[in-house]
Design an enzyme around this catalytic site. Structure first.
Site, PDB file in Angstrom:
ATOM      1  N   HIS A   1      36.044  42.331  38.469  1.00  0.00           N
ATOM      2  CA  HIS A   1      36.427  40.978  38.032  1.00  0.00           C
ATOM      3  C   HIS A   1      35.749  39.980  38.967  1.00  0.00           C
ATOM      4  O   HIS A   1      36.320  39.566  39.976  1.00  0.00           O
ATOM      5  CB  HIS A   1      37.951  40.814  38.059  1.00  0.00           C
ATOM      6  CG  HIS A   1      38.414  39.581  37.335  1.00  0.00           C
ATOM      7  ND1 HIS A   1      38.279  38.320  37.858  1.00  0.00           N
ATOM      8  CD2 HIS A   1      38.979  39.419  36.112  1.00  0.00           C
ATOM      9  CE1 HIS A   1      38.758  37.442  36.985  1.00  0.00           C
ATOM     10  NE2 HIS A   1      39.185  38.081  35.921  1.00  0.00           N
TER      11      HIS A   1
ATOM     12  N   HIS B   1      33.708  40.583  29.998  1.00  0.00           N
ATOM     13  CA  HIS B   1      34.671  39.568  30.460  1.00  0.00           C
ATOM     14  C   HIS B   1      33.951  38.426  31.173  1.00  0.00           C
ATOM     15  O   HIS B   1      33.344  37.595  30.534  1.00  0.00           O
ATOM     16  CB  HIS B   1      35.728  40.239  31.336  1.00  0.00           C
ATOM     17  CG  HIS B   1      36.916  39.385  31.575  1.00  0.00           C
ATOM     18  ND1 HIS B   1      37.853  39.114  30.620  1.00  0.00           N
ATOM     19  CD2 HIS B   1      37.336  38.715  32.682  1.00  0.00           C
ATOM     20  CE1 HIS B   1      38.783  38.315  31.106  1.00  0.00           C
ATOM     21  NE2 HIS B   1      38.495  38.050  32.365  1.00  0.00           N
TER      22      HIS B   1
ATOM     23  N   CYS C   1      50.462  37.407  26.814  1.00  0.00           N
ATOM     24  CA  CYS C   1      49.971  38.777  26.651  1.00  0.00           C
ATOM     25  C   CYS C   1      48.651  38.876  25.894  1.00  0.00           C
ATOM     26  O   CYS C   1      47.841  39.781  26.152  1.00  0.00           O
ATOM     27  CB  CYS C   1      50.996  39.635  25.916  1.00  0.00           C
ATOM     28  SG  CYS C   1      52.702  39.308  26.379  1.00  0.00           S
TER      29      CYS C   1
ATOM     30  N   CYS D   1      45.007  39.560  27.439  1.00  0.00           N
ATOM     31  CA  CYS D   1      44.561  40.881  27.883  1.00  0.00           C
ATOM     32  C   CYS D   1      44.632  41.935  26.779  1.00  0.00           C
ATOM     33  O   CYS D   1      43.834  42.858  26.752  1.00  0.00           O
ATOM     34  CB  CYS D   1      45.408  41.363  29.064  1.00  0.00           C
ATOM     35  SG  CYS D   1      45.071  40.428  30.559  1.00  0.00           S
ATOM     36  N   HIS D   2      45.630  41.817  25.893  1.00  0.00           N
ATOM     37  CA  HIS D   2      45.839  42.902  24.920  1.00  0.00           C
ATOM     38  C   HIS D   2      45.282  42.582  23.535  1.00  0.00           C
ATOM     39  O   HIS D   2      45.243  43.467  22.685  1.00  0.00           O
ATOM     40  CB  HIS D   2      47.330  43.224  24.806  1.00  0.00           C
ATOM     41  CG  HIS D   2      47.940  43.691  26.092  1.00  0.00           C
ATOM     42  ND1 HIS D   2      47.829  44.994  26.532  1.00  0.00           N
ATOM     43  CD2 HIS D   2      48.615  43.033  27.054  1.00  0.00           C
ATOM     44  CE1 HIS D   2      48.459  45.112  27.700  1.00  0.00           C
ATOM     45  NE2 HIS D   2      48.927  43.936  28.047  1.00  0.00           N
TER      46      HIS D   2
ATOM     47  N   MET E   1      48.607  44.613  35.444  1.00  0.00           N
ATOM     48  CA  MET E   1      49.594  44.031  34.528  1.00  0.00           C
ATOM     49  C   MET E   1      50.648  43.291  35.352  1.00  0.00           C
ATOM     50  O   MET E   1      51.267  43.883  36.238  1.00  0.00           O
ATOM     51  CB  MET E   1      50.226  45.167  33.721  1.00  0.00           C
ATOM     52  CG  MET E   1      51.554  44.833  33.115  1.00  0.00           C
ATOM     53  SD  MET E   1      51.438  44.269  31.429  1.00  0.00           S
ATOM     54  CE  MET E   1      53.180  43.965  31.126  1.00  0.00           C
TER      55      MET E   1
HETATM   56 FE1  DHE Z   1      40.438  33.576  33.262  1.00  0.00          FE
HETATM   57  C1  DHE Z   1      37.154  32.758  33.921  1.00  0.00           C
HETATM   58  C2  DHE Z   1      39.474  35.125  30.436  1.00  0.00           C
HETATM   59  C3  DHE Z   1      43.539  34.993  33.020  1.00  0.00           C
HETATM   60  C4  DHE Z   1      41.479  31.690  35.852  1.00  0.00           C
HETATM   61  N1  DHE Z   1      38.641  33.949  32.391  1.00  0.00           N
HETATM   62  C5  DHE Z   1      37.404  33.496  32.806  1.00  0.00           C
HETATM   63  C6  DHE Z   1      36.416  33.871  31.840  1.00  0.00           C
HETATM   64  C7  DHE Z   1      37.078  34.539  30.856  1.00  0.00           C
HETATM   65  C8  DHE Z   1      38.469  34.588  31.190  1.00  0.00           C
HETATM   66  C9  DHE Z   1      36.476  35.133  29.600  1.00  0.00           C
HETATM   67  C10 DHE Z   1      34.930  33.576  31.921  1.00  0.00           C
HETATM   68  C11 DHE Z   1      34.668  32.202  31.370  1.00  0.00           C
HETATM   69  C12 DHE Z   1      33.198  31.810  31.495  1.00  0.00           C
HETATM   70  O1  DHE Z   1      32.614  31.977  32.569  1.00  0.00           O
HETATM   71  O2  DHE Z   1      32.627  31.327  30.503  1.00  0.00           O
HETATM   72  N2  DHE Z   1      41.349  34.861  31.972  1.00  0.00           N
HETATM   73  C13 DHE Z   1      40.773  35.361  30.871  1.00  0.00           C
HETATM   74  C14 DHE Z   1      41.709  36.204  30.165  1.00  0.00           C
HETATM   75  O3  DHE Z   1      41.537  36.738  29.049  1.00  0.00           O
HETATM   76  C15 DHE Z   1      42.849  36.431  31.064  1.00  0.00           C
HETATM   77  C16 DHE Z   1      42.646  37.793  31.718  1.00  0.00           C
HETATM   78  C17 DHE Z   1      44.212  36.532  30.429  1.00  0.00           C
HETATM   79  C18 DHE Z   1      44.678  35.317  29.703  1.00  0.00           C
HETATM   80  O4  DHE Z   1      45.720  35.423  29.048  1.00  0.00           O
HETATM   81  O5  DHE Z   1      44.076  34.273  29.750  1.00  0.00           O
HETATM   82  C19 DHE Z   1      42.608  35.331  32.089  1.00  0.00           C
HETATM   83  N3  DHE Z   1      42.213  33.359  34.245  1.00  0.00           N
HETATM   84  C20 DHE Z   1      43.340  34.031  34.000  1.00  0.00           C
HETATM   85  C21 DHE Z   1      44.404  33.628  34.882  1.00  0.00           C
HETATM   86  O6  DHE Z   1      45.604  34.056  34.864  1.00  0.00           O
HETATM   87  C22 DHE Z   1      43.837  32.663  35.838  1.00  0.00           C
HETATM   88  C23 DHE Z   1      43.828  33.261  37.243  1.00  0.00           C
HETATM   89  C24 DHE Z   1      44.592  31.342  35.923  1.00  0.00           C
HETATM   90  C25 DHE Z   1      44.800  30.744  34.582  1.00  0.00           C
HETATM   91  O7  DHE Z   1      43.909  30.020  34.136  1.00  0.00           O
HETATM   92  O8  DHE Z   1      45.824  30.997  33.972  1.00  0.00           O
HETATM   93  C26 DHE Z   1      42.416  32.529  35.292  1.00  0.00           C
HETATM   94  N4  DHE Z   1      39.491  32.449  34.643  1.00  0.00           N
HETATM   95  C27 DHE Z   1      40.119  31.707  35.582  1.00  0.00           C
HETATM   96  C28 DHE Z   1      39.134  30.931  36.305  1.00  0.00           C
HETATM   97  C29 DHE Z   1      37.890  31.257  35.767  1.00  0.00           C
HETATM   98  C30 DHE Z   1      38.140  32.202  34.724  1.00  0.00           C
HETATM   99  C31 DHE Z   1      39.433  29.997  37.478  1.00  0.00           C
HETATM  100  C32 DHE Z   1      36.523  30.707  36.174  1.00  0.00           C
HETATM  101  C33 DHE Z   1      36.065  31.323  37.436  1.00  0.00           C
HETATM  102  C34 DHE Z   1      34.762  30.727  37.889  1.00  0.00           C
HETATM  103  O9  DHE Z   1      34.624  30.530  39.103  1.00  0.00           O
HETATM  104  O10 DHE Z   1      33.906  30.470  37.046  1.00  0.00           O
END
Ligand code: DHE
Length: 685
Positions: free
Chosen positions: A517, A475, A191, A194-195, A232
């Site tokens: 996103h 983000h 959680c 996001c929160h 969510m």
């Molecule tokens: Fe991510 C990128 C944060 C959930 C897969 N994710 C990012 C970035 C941030 C972020 C800040 C940009 C990084 C950068 O470019 O420097 N992500 C978060 C969260 O806060 C969030 C919403 C909730 C959490 O608890 O983490 C979250 N993210 C996820 C997922 O559930 C995903 C789908 C699978 C996982 O990792 O658990 C996921 N996030 C990704 C991926 C990228 C990403 C694959 C990079 C994408 C790209 O092509 O650069």
């Protein structure tokens, strides 16, 4: 069985129907929640208001006159009698009701009899409101609620209703120490992203006790169990949490959030390991493979990355990295892969050895999402492969490290003031980071304060920082094709902020549909508007394309020039390649399982509509696309379940010219992001 009420799809009254959800977290047994009958002696509007409160209906609905009933997940019930009449008149209603009263009562007892078209601007969703409702309320209560909705009060809650509403304190049921410890861990894992760790809200709403206590255990548990259309996740329906566990979480959320510890440089250094010193590493590539066509694939729940040969599809190596590993970025030369886990552990992998090898690791925070490298090579020096920077969620800081050894040496707190209201924020988390090629500078996005920091690393122990006011909550984002402009989503403001890396200033703020996103977005040339950068959205089924060529196409620059509708919301990523005729997009977080494993392509020559969509697997979610080095293949992850053998996940490889499947790389554990070395180094997307 415990039940809960809220109106959502149709008229939602949620009962937490729990049958056979797989338990993935060993939770303590729940302190029982008792659904209290409505107090005797109430009748009419007071009985109705009490019933709405009892079920926590206000968590999902606006109900005039009911204290705290301001939810937006289900339809607004202010004029539900008219909406019901219209549905009956038009013959849209498929239940057995003939009158508005019967319609309303049936919607409580059988919520999916009719799915209302409008849930506060988004389509209502079937199944959000569980179907076993009749035992929560007696006939008298249902009758009172129906009469109430037939003639809702015009004013805010009357004094008597305020008095009758249960006080938050009375609703809050404490959890024991064991439950608290378990819930704290689950909150961190599922959680906090996001929160917020302190629950002040960001991508998701704030969950501090002043917000959660008025909702109460039942309503909170229903949201945790069923998710919301705005992204969510449905933790209960997905089988991550049982009904009992959602109730423990709901109670935990009504308690004051615990503050996690800080982390000093000394503590970071205690975790630092150089496994192969720089002088012992090869001076030229030792592999015959095309290491620039490797894909570094996140195996989320294995805490590993797989390094896959983009030519042969062989898994060359699996490397242990951090917990719930998140993303990988390459060093400027491409030789090193830097992998960040959610636990703040950074792993550095040398791709030049015959088998790629982890050469250093360190933990620089307890919760992290981003990592980047120094990329500048110009008059001010050559910073290729010199530094790395990790962006942390908790503690809220960024850390600069030696790019060859991962020795951390500079910690900069992001605790500061919100850009708009100038209020102190104790938890401004570091979201995306990109490296400029114009200056020795990182663009660091500070989520909660809405400020974009330009951090000059020429003298990294004494970095200069320019803070640019943008929008909350920053983000993810990527460069435009020229790499001069960086476009980042302020996802809860429904905006894209554009930074001019050459001038060091905000170029524009562009309005978008709900919750953009982009991942890193997609750069392509629109037949009508010229060069554009596109993002998809979590909250709406739409791709927005923004003009990025102020010199060649000034009329389109920094405007949302095109909206391409998608079959559903919940999109996380979009991708293209300069050689490709297509733009690819997922809908990984759509609550419809079929859409969540569907990808769509849009033809660049006819971008007004989707060209084709298809399901890529029979299980899991389709998430994140990446091209091979040549731009001829697209790899898509099937994000499965680590606990289900045969359905843990795979990668589907498509021929980009024909859109035909070429192969599947099977038996991967929860693959999510994939980073092709060449494309990541060169910011090709
Ligand atoms: Fe991510 C990128 C944060 C959930 C897969 N994710 C990012 C970035 C941030 C972020 C800040 C940009 C990084 C950068 O470019 O420097 N992500 C978060 C969260 O806060 C969030 C919403 C909730 C959490 O608890 O983490 C979250 N993210 C996820 C997922 O559930 C995903 C789908 C699978 C996982 O990792 O658990 C996921 N996030 C990704 C991926 C990228 C990403 C694959 C990079 C994408 C790209 O092509 O650069």
């Amino acid at each position: 069985m415990k039940k809960i009420c809220t109106f959502g799809a149709g008229l939602l009254l949620l009962v937490l129907v729990m049958a056979g959800c797989a338990e993935t977290n060993a939770a303590p047994s729940a302190t029982p929640t008792t659904v209290q009958p409505a107090p005797a002696g109430l009748y009419g509007p007071e009985l109705a208001a009490q019933a709405f409160q009892k079920g926590g209906c206000g968590a999902c609905h606006i109900i005039p006159g009911v204290k705290g009933a301001v939810g937006t997940i289900g339809p607004d019930l202010t004029n539900i009698n008219q909406t019901a009449q219209a549905a009956l008149d038009k013959g849209e209603y498929h239940g057995s009701a003939k009158t508005v009263q019967e319609f309303l009562a049936e919607s409580i007892r059988q919520p999916d009899a009719y799915i209302a078209p409008d849930c506060n601007g988004a389509p209502c969703q079937k199944g959000l409101m569980p179907s076993t409702l009749a035992d929560l309320f007696n006939d008298e209560e249902i009758n009172a609620m129906v009469q109430f909705l037939m003639n809702p009060p015009k004013e805010e809650a009357s004094a008597s209703q305020e008095e009758n509403a249960p006080t938050p304190a009375a609703q809050t049921e404490l959890i024991n120490e064991e439950e608290f410890a378990w819930a704290k861990q689950v909150y961190f894992e599922r959680c906090a992203g996001c929160h917020g760790t302190l629950r002040k809200g960001a991508t998701g709403p704030a969950l501090t006790p002043d917000k959660t206590q008025p909702k109460g255990t039942l309503a909170l548990a229903s949201i945790i169990f069923n998710g919301t259309p705005r992204g969510m996740p449905d933790w209960g329906k997905q089988g991550f949490l049982t009904q009992q566990q959602t109730e423990i979480m709901a109670k935990f959320l009504q308690e004051e959030p615990p503050t996690p510890p800080e982390m000093s440089l000394e503590q970071m250094k205690a975790t630092w390991k150089v496994l192969v010193p720089p002088e012992k590493r090869p001076t030229s590539p030792q592999t015959r493979r095309d290491w620039e066509n490797y894909f570094i694939v996140t195996l989320r729940d294995a805490g590993q990355v797989a390094i896959i040969d983009g030519d042969t599809y062989e898994v060359v190596d699996r490397v242990d990295t951090g917990y719930a590993v998140h993303i990988t970025r390459m060093s400027a030369s491409g030789r090193y892969a830097y992998v960040i886990g959610r636990d703040g552990k950074l792993a550095m992998i040398d791709l030049w050895t015959e088998i790629p090898q982890k050469v250093a690791e360190v933990q620089v925070c307890y919760d992290a999402r981003s990592v980047e490298v120094s990329k500048y090579n110009g008059q001010e020096g050559d910073f290729t492969d010199k530094y790395a920077v990790v962006g942390c969620y908790w503690p809220p800081h960024f850390v600069i490290l030696d790019g060859q050894t991962l020795e951390p040496f500079k910690v900069v707190s992001t605790r500061s003031y919100t850009f708009d209201t100038e209020e102190y924020h104790p938890e401004p988390r570091v979201a995306s980071i990109v490296a400029s090629t114009y200056k020795p500078e990182w663009i660091i996005n500070v989520k909660e304060t809405g400020l974009i920091w330009l951090v000059n690393y020429a003298d990294p122990n004494n970095p200069t920082i320019k803070m640019i006011e943008a929008a909350r909550f920053l983000h993810d984002g990527g460069w435009d094709a020229s790499k001069r402009y960086f476009l980042v989503a302020a996802n809860q403001s429904n905006k894209i902020a554009v930074i001019d890396a050459l001038e060091g200033k905000l170029a524009a703020l562009v309005d978008t549909p709900a919750v953009p996103h982009p991942g890193r977005g997609a750069n392509w040339v629109d037949p009508e508007f010229g060069p554009v950068w596109s993002t998809s959205h979590l909250g709406e089924g739409a791709i927005v394309s923004i003009g990025t060529d102020p010199e060649g196409h000034p009329d389109s620059a920094w405007k949302a020039v095109r909206v391409t509708p998608l079959p559903g919301s919940g999109s996380l990523f979009i991708k293209t390649h300069p050689n490709s005729p297509w733009i690819w997009v997922d809908m990984a977080l759509n609550s419809d399982p079929a859409l969540s494993r569907t990808v769509c392509v849009i033809a660049k020559k006819d971008p007004s509509k989707v060209y084709q969509c298809w399901e890529i697997a029979t299980y899991g979610r389709a998430v994140h696309m990446e091209y091979n080095r040549q731009g001829t293949e697209v790899w898509v992850s099937v994000w499965g379940d680590a606990s289900k053998p045969g359905e843990t996940g795979e990668i589907v490889v498509y021929d980009d010219a024909t859109l035909q499947e070429k192969t599947r790389i099977l038996n991967l554990v929860t693959p999510t992001g994939k980073f092709n070395v060449y494309n990541t180094v060169n910011d090709i997307y």
